[in-house]
Design a protein around this motif. Structure first.
Motif, PDB file in Angstrom:
ATOM      1  N   GLN A 137       0.712  -1.192  -0.039  1.00 35.82           N
ATOM      2  CA  GLN A 137      -0.114   0.022  -0.100  1.00 35.82           C
ATOM      3  C   GLN A 137       0.836   1.229   0.137  1.00 35.82           C
ATOM      4  OE1 GLN A 137      -2.984   0.190   3.071  1.00 35.82           O
ATOM      5  NE2 GLN A 137      -3.760   2.257   2.490  1.00 35.82           N
ATOM      6  N   ASN A 180       0.603   8.009  -2.471  1.00 35.71           N
ATOM      7  CA  ASN A 180      -0.319   7.815  -3.699  1.00 35.71           C
ATOM      8  C   ASN A 180      -1.705   7.246  -3.424  1.00 35.71           C
ATOM      9  OD1 ASN A 180       1.600   9.365  -5.347  1.00 35.71           O
ATOM     10  ND2 ASN A 180       2.827   7.242  -5.020  1.00 35.71           N
ATOM     11  N   ASN A 181      -1.876   6.745  -2.331  1.00 36.48           N
ATOM     12  CA  ASN A 181      -3.197   6.045  -2.042  1.00 36.48           C
ATOM     13  C   ASN A 181      -3.494   4.932  -2.979  1.00 36.48           C
ATOM     14  OD1 ASN A 181      -5.483   5.584  -0.385  1.00 36.48           O
ATOM     15  ND2 ASN A 181      -6.839   7.068  -1.712  1.00 36.48           N
ATOM     16  N   THR A 182      -2.376   4.110  -3.134  1.00 34.79           N
ATOM     17  CA  THR A 182      -2.706   3.048  -4.347  1.00 34.79           C
ATOM     18  C   THR A 182      -2.208   1.560  -3.728  1.00 34.79           C
ATOM     19  OG1 THR A 182      -0.365   3.466  -5.095  1.00 34.79           O
ATOM     20  CG2 THR A 182      -2.364   4.445  -6.388  1.00 34.79           C
ATOM     21  N   PHE A 206      -1.182  -2.392  -4.765  1.00 32.27           N
ATOM     22  CA  PHE A 206      -0.586  -3.134  -5.854  1.00 32.27           C
ATOM     23  C   PHE A 206       0.459  -4.291  -5.368  1.00 32.27           C
ATOM     24  CE2 PHE A 206       1.849   0.861  -5.394  1.00 32.27           C
ATOM     25  CZ  PHE A 206       3.197   0.239  -5.329  1.00 32.27           C
ATOM     26  N   HIS A 253      -1.445  -2.788 -15.549  1.00 31.34           N
ATOM     27  CA  HIS A 253      -2.175  -1.967 -14.625  1.00 31.34           C
ATOM     28  C   HIS A 253      -3.748  -2.204 -14.496  1.00 31.34           C
ATOM     29  CE1 HIS A 253       1.299   0.532 -13.683  1.00 31.34           C
ATOM     30  NE2 HIS A 253       1.215   0.976 -15.056  1.00 31.34           N
ATOM     31  N   ALA A 306      -5.530  -3.696 -11.061  1.00 33.06           N
ATOM     32  CA  ALA A 306      -6.962  -3.004 -10.391  1.00 33.06           C
ATOM     33  C   ALA A 306      -7.852  -4.004 -10.261  1.00 33.06           C
ATOM     34  CB  ALA A 306      -7.336  -1.945 -11.643  1.00 33.06           C
TER      35      ALA A 306
END
Length: 238
Positions: free
Chosen positions: A52, A56-58, A60, A152, A156
Motif C-alpha cells: 500500500q 499515492n493512495n494506491t 498493488f 495496470h 486493478a
C-alpha cells in the motif's frame, strides 16, 4: 513525469541504453511493482506481496528483492535470477500521453528519463538504427510497455477482488538471520490462505471467470521464496 521526454528519432538518434545490472544503474531496489501476467515467472524467485503506497493512495502487488531499502539480494556481478520483473527491465522508458490536435483522447507515446544513469550516447543498445527506425531492442521495449499498460488494468481487477472477498491480510513479516539480527517487513499484505480456502463455489467461479484464480494462487505459492531470500542474505554474511 516532469523529467521524461517524448522519444523521437531526430533528437534521440544517437541514444543508447546500458543494460548491465548494477546498483549504479538503479537496480539497488528492495522491490518493484509486478503484474498477474508475469506472476508465474516472478514466483520462480521472488515473494509476491501486496503493498500500500500511502503517499499515492494506491495498492498493488510487488516482487520483493530484499529486506531493507536499497537492498537487492539478487545483485552480484549482474542480476542472479532467470527472470527480472518487467518494471525493472523497461527502465528508463515509460508510457506517456500526448494531446493530438483535433482529437478528444490523448495518444500514447514512448517517453524516457534522460537523466537515468542507463542513458548515454556511447555504450549499450542503440534505440534507433541508421535509418531512424526502431532497433530490435526498442521493439522489445514497446512490447513491454504495452504489457505494462494491460498489467495496470489487471492489477486493478486483482486488488478489487482481493478487497471484495476480504482476502487481504496485513502482515508484519519477521526475519531472523544466522548472526541473530532481525528485520521486520511492515506495510505489506499477504493473501489470507484460510479465507481463500473457505471461499464459496460461487466466489471461486467469479475469480476464475475474471482469470484471477491462478494469479491469487501464485501469490500464495510465492511466499515460500521468503526462505530463499533469507538464505541469500545469510550467504552474504559469510
Amino acid at each position: 513525469m516532469s523529467n521524461f521526454e517524448m522519444l523521437n528519432n531526430v533528437e534521440h538518434a544517437d541514444l543508447r541504453i546500458k543494460l548491465d545490472r548494477t546498483p549504479e544503474y538503479g537496480d539497488d531496489v528492495m522491490f518493484c511493482m509486478t503484474y498477474p501476467f508475469e506472476f508465474r515467472l516472478v514466483l520462480s524467485h521472488y515473494p509476491i506481496l501486496i503493498y500500500q503506497d500511502k503517499d499515492n493512495n494506491t495498492i498493488f502487488p510487488i516482487a520483493l528483492f530484499g529486506f531493507e531499502e536499497g537492498e537487492n539480494l539478487f545483485l552480484d556481478n549482474g542480476w542472479n535470477a532467470r527472470y527480472i520483473p518487467i518494471m525493472v527491465q523497461r527502465q528508463p522508458f515509460s508510457i506517456g500521453f500526448q494531446q493530438v490536435k483535433g482529437q478528444s483522447e490523448k495518444q500514447q507515446v514512448i517517453t524516457f528519463n534522460p537523466l537515468h544513469p542507463r542513458v548515454n550516447k556511447e555504450i549499450g543498445e542503440r534505440v534507433f538504427n541508421d535509418h531512424g527506425g526502431y532497433t530490435p531492442y526498442l521493439d522489445q521495449v514497446v512490447k513491454m510497455l504495452e504489457s505494462i499498460d494491460t498489467g495496470h488494468q489487471q492489477n486493478a481487477l486483482l486488488i478489487e477482488a482481493l478487497v471484495k472477498y476480504e482476502l487481504l491480510e496485513e502482515s508484519t513479516i519477521a526475519i531472523t538471520l544466522k548472526d541473530g539480527s532481525n528485520y521486520e517487513l511492515v506495510g505489506f499484505s499477504t493473501v489470507a490462505e484460510d479465507k481463500f480456502e473457505s471461499l464459496s463455489a460461487e466466489a471461486l467461479k467469479d475469480l476464475n471467470d475474471q482469470k484471477l484464480l491462478l494469479p491469487i494462487t501464485n501469490i500464495i505459492a510465492s511466499m515460500s521464496n521468503l526462505g530463499n531470500l533469507v538464505d541469500i542474505r545469510n550467504t552474504h554474511l559469510g
